[in-house]
Design a protein around this motif. Structure first.
Motif, PDB file in Angstrom:
ATOM      1  N   THR A 179       0.848  -1.189   0.000  1.00 52.00           N
ATOM      2  CA  THR A 179       0.000   0.000   0.000  1.00 52.00           C
ATOM      3  C   THR A 179       0.881   1.236   0.000  1.00 52.00           C
ATOM      4  O   THR A 179       1.938   1.255   0.631  1.00 52.00           O
ATOM      5  CB  THR A 179      -0.914   0.015   1.236  1.00 52.00           C
ATOM      6  N   ARG A 180       0.429   2.248  -0.715  1.00 50.19           N
ATOM      7  CA  ARG A 180       1.188   3.500  -0.800  1.00 50.19           C
ATOM      8  C   ARG A 180       0.258   4.688  -0.609  1.00 50.19           C
ATOM      9  O   ARG A 180      -0.867   4.705  -1.094  1.00 50.19           O
ATOM     10  CB  ARG A 180       1.880   3.627  -2.162  1.00 50.19           C
ATOM     11  N   PHE A 190       4.780   7.411   1.209  1.00 53.49           N
ATOM     12  CA  PHE A 190       4.793   6.453   2.312  1.00 53.49           C
ATOM     13  C   PHE A 190       4.381   5.090   1.766  1.00 53.49           C
ATOM     14  O   PHE A 190       3.324   4.957   1.150  1.00 53.49           O
ATOM     15  CB  PHE A 190       3.838   6.895   3.417  1.00 53.49           C
ATOM     16  N   ASN A 191       5.224   4.077   1.994  1.00 59.38           N
ATOM     17  CA  ASN A 191       4.981   2.736   1.478  1.00 59.38           C
ATOM     18  C   ASN A 191       4.931   1.734   2.625  1.00 59.38           C
ATOM     19  O   ASN A 191       5.747   1.797   3.547  1.00 59.38           O
ATOM     20  CB  ASN A 191       6.090   2.323   0.494  1.00 59.38           C
ATOM     21  N   GLN A 237       7.702  -0.683   6.764  1.00 55.15           N
ATOM     22  CA  GLN A 237       7.218   0.510   6.094  1.00 55.15           C
ATOM     23  C   GLN A 237       8.380   1.454   5.819  1.00 55.15           C
ATOM     24  O   GLN A 237       9.392   1.428   6.518  1.00 55.15           O
ATOM     25  CB  GLN A 237       6.163   1.219   6.948  1.00 55.15           C
ATOM     26  N   THR A 238       8.218   2.281   4.779  1.00 54.45           N
ATOM     27  CA  THR A 238       9.228   3.268   4.443  1.00 54.45           C
ATOM     28  C   THR A 238       8.542   4.588   4.120  1.00 54.45           C
ATOM     29  O   THR A 238       7.405   4.618   3.660  1.00 54.45           O
ATOM     30  CB  THR A 238      10.078   2.848   3.232  1.00 54.45           C
ATOM     31  N   SER A 239       9.227   5.665   4.399  1.00 56.62           N
ATOM     32  CA  SER A 239       8.778   6.983   3.984  1.00 56.62           C
ATOM     33  C   SER A 239       9.962   7.681   3.335  1.00 56.62           C
ATOM     34  O   SER A 239      11.112   7.488   3.741  1.00 56.62           O
ATOM     35  CB  SER A 239       8.260   7.797   5.167  1.00 56.62           C
ATOM     36  N   LYS A 240       9.684   8.481   2.297  1.00 52.99           N
ATOM     37  CA  LYS A 240      10.784   9.135   1.606  1.00 52.99           C
ATOM     38  C   LYS A 240      10.320  10.451   0.992  1.00 52.99           C
ATOM     39  O   LYS A 240       9.133  10.676   0.758  1.00 52.99           O
ATOM     40  CB  LYS A 240      11.361   8.226   0.516  1.00 52.99           C
TER      41      LYS A 240
END
Length: 354
Positions: free
Chosen positions: A83-84, A108-109, A116-119
């Motif tokens: 999900t993004r 945000f992924n 999870q990752t945010s960039k």
């Protein structure tokens, strides 16, 4: 008698209190002045003035749910749901040099609740054709389907760019930081592994030319990777024919570099069929000459394409608009390289834009 006396006494007490309150003066607080948000239509729909300023702001983005399918795409599993959420802030204001634009894009992924990752997906300023910051290069562009593989491994760079443009033509040049690109290497005779010839790539120079002419659109993109001392050039074009749009593309790379490293050359074609107002079906095909395979950021690649076999790829992408700003997409791709195993990959996506 006791209950009756109690009720009468309570009623009398309430009357006294009510009378006392009625005698007090009611003072209403003065309302604070409010500056209401005003619509800003100078730069298109969706903008509004930031209260107290002459800067116009637009907020947009999307929410995406996607299920990927392929061999071990989810670790030991052949499917994986992700999900993004992405939000973009665009600020514009007039200056004596033209509109001053600032853009911030946050992404945000989530693979699951804990992974999870945010960039920062983009952040740049733009004025009078000059752009500086973190933004996507012309090499991020491609045909409208999902089959073509004619772009860079990494297309998001810290860059400085100048682009001249009119309503139907643009031309520009950029200087890109390529430290997260690919590195050329030689085979170690003892271990048989690729050993990088140099450290991280530091700089590249790219250009982009494109425009439209009636039903025809075109783009020519090139780039020179200074550290790897190789470059690539690509041409794309689309034209409306019958019920759809025909897209053609070709790319050539003098040697594996950060602008293109998948093959020495490749050609791709697609036909995007507008079946209905809401349904688009896009079959595509690509052929690679001297294919060395897809790399990732920071990967080491061979210093040339010598001895590599060819490869071909076919795919189908279906886009459907469920309602306004809500879309579904399904894609399946088959790749068959001479020097490796064939593979089938795909995904199903739901996306709500705002």
């Amino acid at each position: 008698m006791n209950i009756k006396s109690l009720l009468l006494g309570s009623a009398a007490a309430l009357a006294v209190v009510s009378g006392a309150q009625a005698a007090d003066a009611i003072v209403a607080a003065e309302p604070e002045p409010v500056e209401y948000v005003r619509v800003c239509d100078a730069y298109g729909t969706g903008y509004f003035y930031i209260p107290g300023t002459e800067t116009c702001l637009k907020i947009n983005g999307y929410i995406r749910f996607q299920v990927n399918v392929g061999e071990d795409v989810g670790g030991d599993s052949d499917w994986d749901a992700v999900t993004r959420g992405q939000v973009q802030f665009t600020a514009k204001s007039d200056t004596e040099y033209g509109p001053l634009t600032g853009v911030i894009v946050m992404q945000f992924n989530a693979d699951n609740a804990t992974v999870q990752t945010s960039k920062l997906d983009s952040a740049y300023l733009d004025i009078a054709g000059f752009r500086a910051g973190l933004f996507y290069s012309w090499w991020d562009d491609g045909l409208s389907g999902e089959t073509d593989d004619i772009g860079s491994v990494v297309t998001l760079h810290n860059s400085i760019r100048y682009q001249y443009e009119t309503s139907d033509f643009y031309a520009g040049i950029s200087v890109d930081e390529l430290e997260d690109g690919v590195y050329q290497g030689d085979v170690d005779p003892v271990t048989g592994l690729l050993v990088p010839n140099d450290g991280p790539n530091n700089v590249g120079v790219a250009f982009g030319i494109g425009g439209t002419a009636g039903a025809f659109s075109y783009q020519v993109t090139g780039g020179w990777d200074v550290d790897n001392e190789d470059g690539a050039v690509r041409a794309m074009g689309t034209v409306d024919i019958g019920p759809g749009t025909l897209g053609l593309a070709a790319v050539y790379s003098s040697g594996p570099n950060s602008y293109y490293s998948t093959a020495e050359w490749a050609v791709a074609a697609e036909y995007a069929i507008k079946a209905t107002d809401k349904l688009k079906i896009t079959p595509g095909v690509q052929y690679y000459g001297n294919y060395i395979g897809g790399a990732s950021a920071f990967d080491t690649v061979p210093s040339d394409y010598d001895g590599a076999g060819d490869a071909w790829k076919v795919g189908l992408t279906v886009d459907y608009q469920i309602v306004d700003n809500f879309y579904a997409k399904a894609s399946v791709q088959y790749l068959d390289p001479d020097d490796g195993d064939d593979s089938t990959t795909g995904y199903f996506r739901l996306q709500r834009s705002f």
